[in-house]
Scaffold this motif. Structure first.
Motif, PDB file in Angstrom:
ATOM      1  N   SER A 163       1.198  18.986 -11.850  1.00  0.00           N
ATOM      2  CA  SER A 163       1.312  20.043 -12.856  1.00  0.00           C
ATOM      3  C   SER A 163       2.572  20.836 -12.536  1.00  0.00           C
ATOM      4  CB  SER A 163       0.099  20.976 -12.817  1.00  0.00           C
ATOM      5  OG  SER A 163       0.361  22.175 -13.533  1.00  0.00           O
ATOM      6  N   PRO A 164       3.442  21.037 -13.509  1.00  0.00           N
ATOM      7  CA  PRO A 164       4.653  21.827 -13.233  1.00  0.00           C
ATOM      8  C   PRO A 164       4.337  23.264 -12.852  1.00  0.00           C
ATOM      9  CG  PRO A 164       4.399  21.444 -15.590  1.00  0.00           C
ATOM     10  CD  PRO A 164       3.376  20.589 -14.914  1.00  0.00           C
ATOM     11  N   TYR A 165       3.098  23.704 -13.155  1.00  0.00           N
ATOM     12  CA  TYR A 165       2.709  25.081 -12.868  1.00  0.00           C
ATOM     13  C   TYR A 165       2.260  25.276 -11.412  1.00  0.00           C
ATOM     14  CZ  TYR A 165       2.545  24.885 -17.958  1.00  0.00           C
ATOM     15  OH  TYR A 165       2.862  24.682 -19.288  1.00  0.00           O
ATOM     16  N   LEU A 166       2.174  24.181 -10.655  1.00  0.00           N
ATOM     17  CA  LEU A 166       1.815  24.315  -9.238  1.00  0.00           C
ATOM     18  C   LEU A 166       2.975  24.862  -8.424  1.00  0.00           C
ATOM     19  CD1 LEU A 166      -0.189  21.020  -8.454  1.00  0.00           C
ATOM     20  CD2 LEU A 166      -1.079  23.272  -9.072  1.00  0.00           C
ATOM     21  N   VAL A 167       4.175  24.801  -8.978  1.00  0.00           N
ATOM     22  CA  VAL A 167       5.379  25.202  -8.237  1.00  0.00           C
ATOM     23  C   VAL A 167       5.887  26.526  -8.779  1.00  0.00           C
ATOM     24  CG1 VAL A 167       7.588  24.377  -7.341  1.00  0.00           C
ATOM     25  CG2 VAL A 167       5.903  22.733  -8.171  1.00  0.00           C
ATOM     26  N   ASN A 168       6.117  27.449  -7.891  1.00  0.00           N
ATOM     27  CA  ASN A 168       6.572  28.784  -8.290  1.00  0.00           C
ATOM     28  C   ASN A 168       7.908  28.711  -9.027  1.00  0.00           C
ATOM     29  OD1 ASN A 168       6.405  31.601  -8.445  1.00  0.00           O
ATOM     30  ND2 ASN A 168       7.590  31.858  -6.573  1.00  0.00           N
ATOM     31  N   ASP A 169       8.801  27.862  -8.542  1.00  0.00           N
ATOM     32  CA  ASP A 169      10.103  27.621  -9.177  1.00  0.00           C
ATOM     33  C   ASP A 169      10.287  26.115  -9.228  1.00  0.00           C
ATOM     34  OD1 ASP A 169      12.725  27.226  -9.914  1.00  0.00           O
ATOM     35  OD2 ASP A 169      13.598  28.470  -8.337  1.00  0.00           O
ATOM     36  N   ASP A 170      10.077  25.507 -10.401  1.00  0.00           N
ATOM     37  CA  ASP A 170      10.042  24.047 -10.426  1.00  0.00           C
ATOM     38  C   ASP A 170      11.425  23.401 -10.439  1.00  0.00           C
ATOM     39  OD1 ASP A 170      10.884  24.253 -13.064  1.00  0.00           O
ATOM     40  OD2 ASP A 170       9.294  22.983 -13.867  1.00  0.00           O
ATOM     41  N   THR A 171      12.467  24.195 -10.171  1.00  0.00           N
ATOM     42  CA  THR A 171      13.751  23.571  -9.845  1.00  0.00           C
ATOM     43  C   THR A 171      13.721  23.096  -8.390  1.00  0.00           C
ATOM     44  OG1 THR A 171      14.751  25.686  -9.203  1.00  0.00           O
ATOM     45  CG2 THR A 171      15.008  24.996 -11.503  1.00  0.00           C
ATOM     46  N   ASN A 172      12.753  23.626  -7.616  1.00  0.00           N
ATOM     47  CA  ASN A 172      12.503  23.116  -6.267  1.00  0.00           C
ATOM     48  C   ASN A 172      11.486  21.983  -6.332  1.00  0.00           C
ATOM     49  OD1 ASN A 172      14.195  25.060  -5.001  1.00  0.00           O
ATOM     50  ND2 ASN A 172      12.540  26.572  -5.091  1.00  0.00           N
ATOM     51  N   ILE A 173      11.373  21.255  -5.235  1.00  0.00           N
ATOM     52  CA  ILE A 173      10.420  20.150  -5.154  1.00  0.00           C
ATOM     53  C   ILE A 173       9.379  20.499  -4.102  1.00  0.00           C
ATOM     54  CG2 ILE A 173      10.120  17.684  -4.710  1.00  0.00           C
ATOM     55  CD1 ILE A 173      13.097  17.343  -5.493  1.00  0.00           C
ATOM     56  N   TRP A 174       8.114  20.418  -4.502  1.00  0.00           N
ATOM     57  CA  TRP A 174       6.990  20.847  -3.662  1.00  0.00           C
ATOM     58  C   TRP A 174       6.226  19.594  -3.242  1.00  0.00           C
ATOM     59  CZ3 TRP A 174       5.214  23.804  -0.300  1.00  0.00           C
ATOM     60  CH2 TRP A 174       3.925  24.322  -0.221  1.00  0.00           C
ATOM     61  N   LEU A 175       6.363  19.232  -1.964  1.00  0.00           N
ATOM     62  CA  LEU A 175       5.796  18.001  -1.426  1.00  0.00           C
ATOM     63  C   LEU A 175       4.543  18.280  -0.597  1.00  0.00           C
ATOM     64  CD1 LEU A 175       9.023  16.213  -0.078  1.00  0.00           C
ATOM     65  CD2 LEU A 175       7.955  15.934  -2.332  1.00  0.00           C
ATOM     66  N   GLY A 176       3.631  17.312  -0.589  1.00  0.00           N
ATOM     67  CA  GLY A 176       2.460  17.364   0.291  1.00  0.00           C
ATOM     68  C   GLY A 176       2.422  16.111   1.145  1.00  0.00           C
ATOM     69  N   LEU A 177       2.603  16.256   2.446  1.00  0.00           N
ATOM     70  CA  LEU A 177       2.581  15.125   3.370  1.00  0.00           C
ATOM     71  C   LEU A 177       1.186  15.002   3.959  1.00  0.00           C
ATOM     72  CD1 LEU A 177       5.574  16.307   3.263  1.00  0.00           C
ATOM     73  CD2 LEU A 177       5.913  15.149   5.435  1.00  0.00           C
ATOM     74  N   GLU A 178       0.548  13.857   3.785  1.00  0.00           N
ATOM     75  CA  GLU A 178      -0.850  13.705   4.168  1.00  0.00           C
ATOM     76  C   GLU A 178      -0.990  12.803   5.393  1.00  0.00           C
ATOM     77  OE1 GLU A 178      -2.583  14.271  -0.356  1.00  0.00           O
ATOM     78  OE2 GLU A 178      -2.843  12.346   0.657  1.00  0.00           O
ATOM     79  N   TYR A 179      -1.714  13.341   6.386  1.00  0.00           N
ATOM     80  CA  TYR A 179      -1.951  12.614   7.630  1.00  0.00           C
ATOM     81  C   TYR A 179      -3.450  12.498   7.868  1.00  0.00           C
ATOM     82  CZ  TYR A 179       2.985  13.202   8.840  1.00  0.00           C
ATOM     83  OH  TYR A 179       4.357  13.146   8.847  1.00  0.00           O
ATOM     84  N   PHE A 180      -3.866  11.334   8.325  1.00  0.00           N
ATOM     85  CA  PHE A 180      -5.262  11.083   8.664  1.00  0.00           C
ATOM     86  C   PHE A 180      -5.395  11.094  10.179  1.00  0.00           C
ATOM     87  CE2 PHE A 180      -3.884   8.688   4.923  1.00  0.00           C
ATOM     88  CZ  PHE A 180      -4.658   9.283   3.946  1.00  0.00           C
ATOM     89  N   CYS A 181      -6.396  11.794  10.665  1.00  0.00           N
ATOM     90  CA  CYS A 181      -6.517  11.959  12.110  1.00  0.00           C
ATOM     91  C   CYS A 181      -7.982  12.214  12.470  1.00  0.00           C
ATOM     92  CB  CYS A 181      -5.633  13.111  12.595  1.00  0.00           C
ATOM     93  SG  CYS A 181      -5.999  14.691  11.782  1.00  0.00           S
TER      94      CYS A 181
END
Length: 525
Positions: A387-405
């Motif tokens: 969703s573009p609304y998840l990012v405060n400023d969508d000119t930036n890129i908001w990544l989620g790095l997922e690790y299993f442990c």
């Protein structure tokens, strides 16, 4: 006297149960949640206006009951929003609502999103699930492609007759070569154990009817017509091309449900873990709750009890007369834990080389499965594309790095600062970001995210037999049943439990059948 139901856990199952009780009965639900927020694994983390979806939650179900439930809480958009057709697909918007819903004008809205996931392997992109396209074969190379075809033809003629492990399951569905190329390493990242030591149940539950033949059939169908309906009933779940998604992430829906519960007389108490249950031969009498804010423990009695807390913790809270075999099986249940690193970036090195037009030229993926053996990173989410609304400023890129442990292991024990540094170096190693382009970061740890299909899992029926004898106790949800349920399946278990309470049904078979018996699922659709 008005009856009450104590619900342990404010995740999707617990909140659904409370909402259904209020809607269909005169029973007052009281939810006790150990954390400080509702939504469980489906909550949304808000970090400086940038919102994180823990694990990625597509709102998609083949159950019309669930689809209607969701859109009764958050109505579907009827007008396009910024960043709408990020995959270039002509998605269907509803035309049967009595009022317009514009995401640019209102917050309480369910977006219609196009789905794209790919595999990042050999520093190249492959479609997920694998597509039967020339690009796939070109990326694999001639030699590997021939081996994949031959090994699949072989297993089609000579399948493994006794499927005892997850490895057997994958080989039967895809052939040994494709299994070794795309399934083995990633699955072992997820579970921290060789596939030959994991029961096949997880594959049967998550992959279900998917096979090479299904991929071929899906590819041929798409040559003539694309299915952009939201139900996509005749499509395997792994092949869906569209889903619904709350404007501000999955937690938005569950926060709205929680608000409706309290508005209609339900009670939700946060930071109140269950410490002990009081019971006799066939009935739960009450629970001791520790309020970690007020630092006091209180006993609560009720007529009904619905538990979505991990079974291992539930049995541990039921001494002293639990049979030793039940205690042993519960203690042997294993969970896989989860860490997400949110990285706010000015830019990333991956370029959009697809034909799909995207906002600001960003690559179009919701998430990317990282198959590179050189890193521990399992999956990479691009929140802008959920969703573009998840990012405060969508000119930036908001990544989620997922690790299993596993709680207590090397990854889990890293400090948040060390883990952030480690994660950024991993992305640099596989040429996805430059560290100079990182603007901000956050680390979120989630214990018991995934109930495992090894340990004492094969003896789970022993626990079920013990628990099911309590006429007023119902196990619901993912951890409550130690089953890797999707969100809609967790909700259906809660609905089934409420149905049993309403109709005075003591048999729990209908609850345990959800996401185990395909016929039951189709009956719900």
């Amino acid at each position: 006297m008005k009856k009450t139901a104590i619900i342990i856990g404010a995740g999707p199952a617990g909140l659904t149960a409370a909402y259904e009780l209020l809607k269909n009965t005169d029973i007052t639900p009281i939810i006790f949640e150990s954390s400080d927020s509702v939504g469980g694994l489906s909550r949304t983390i808000n970090y400086k206006g940038n919102r994180m979806d823990i694990g990625g939650h597509r709102f998609f179900s083949k159950s019309e009951i669930i689809n209607k439930w969701w859109t009764d809480i958050l109505p579907l958009q009827t007008k396009k929003n910024r960043g709408y057709n990020f995959t270039g697909q002509s998605a269907e918007l509803p035309d049967n609502q009595n009022f317009p819903v514009d995401p640019e004008q209102t917050d309480n809205v369910m977006l219609v999103r196009s789905r794209l996931s790919r595999i990042f392997f050999l520093k190249k992109f492959f479609d997920y699930p694998l597509s039967i396209k020339w690009r796939t074969f070109a990326n694999l190379g001639l030699s590997r492609t021939i081996k994949i075809i031959l090994s699949y033809l072989y297993i089609s003629l000579f399948p493994i007759k006794s499927v005892k492990t997850l490895e057997d399951f994958f080989i039967n569905h895809f052939g040994r070569e494709l299994y070794n190329t795309f399934f083995k390493d990633y699955t072992e990242k997820v579970w921290g154990l060789p596939c030959c030591k994991i029961r096949p149940d997880w594959g049967a539950q998550r992959v279900k009817g998917l096979s090479i033949w299904k991929l071929i059939k899906h590819a041929l169908q798409n040559l003539f017509v694309n299915n952009y309906s939201l139900t996509q009933k005749n499509i395997e779940t792994s092949l869906i091309e569209q889903f619904m998604y709350p404007k501000y992430g999955p937690g938005q829906l569950w926060e709205e449900v929680a608000a409706k519960i309290t508005q209609h007389g339900g009670i939700i108490k946060l930071r109140c873990p269950v410490k002990k249950l009081s019971w006799n031969s066939n009935k739960i009498n009450g629970v001791w709750i520790k309020n970690t804010i007020e630092h006091k423990t209180t006993f609560y009695s009720a007529d009904f009890f619905l538990s979505s807390m991990p079974i291992r913790d539930l049995i541990k809270a039921m001494p002293p007369a639990v049979p030793p075999i039940v205690t042993a099986v519960a203690a042997g249940l294993i969970y896989r834990d989860f860490i997400t690193v949110g990285l706010l970036c000015k830019k990333i090195k991956l370029k959009n080389k697809t034909k799909l037009k995207t906002r600001h030229g960003l690559i179009p993926d919701n998430w990317i499965y990282i198959q590179e053996k050189s890193v521990k990173l399992g999956r990479l989410q691009i929140f802008n594309n959920w969703s573009p609304y998840l990012v405060n400023d969508d000119t930036n890129i908001w990544l989620g790095l997922e690790y299993f442990c596993t709680e207590g292991d090397e990854l889990w024990s890293k400090t948040k600062t060390d883990f952030t540094t480690f994660a950024i170096k991993e992305l640099e190693k596989i040429a996805i970001v430059n560290s100079d382009d990182i603007l901000d970061s956050i680390v979120v740890k989630v214990p018991k995210a995934y109930p495992a299909y090894f340990g004492t899992y094969d003896k789970l029926p022993i626990i079920r037999e013990f628990i099911d004898k309590f006429n007023n106790l119902y196990l619901i949800g993912r951890n409550g049943m130690h089953r890797y349920n999707n969100m809609d399946h967790s909700m259906l278990t809660a609905m089934a439990a409420v149905k049993n309470i309403t109709h005075n049904i003591s048999d729990k078979t209908n609850i345990w059948s959800i996401n185990a018996d395909q016929c039951y699922q189709e009956d719900q659709s």
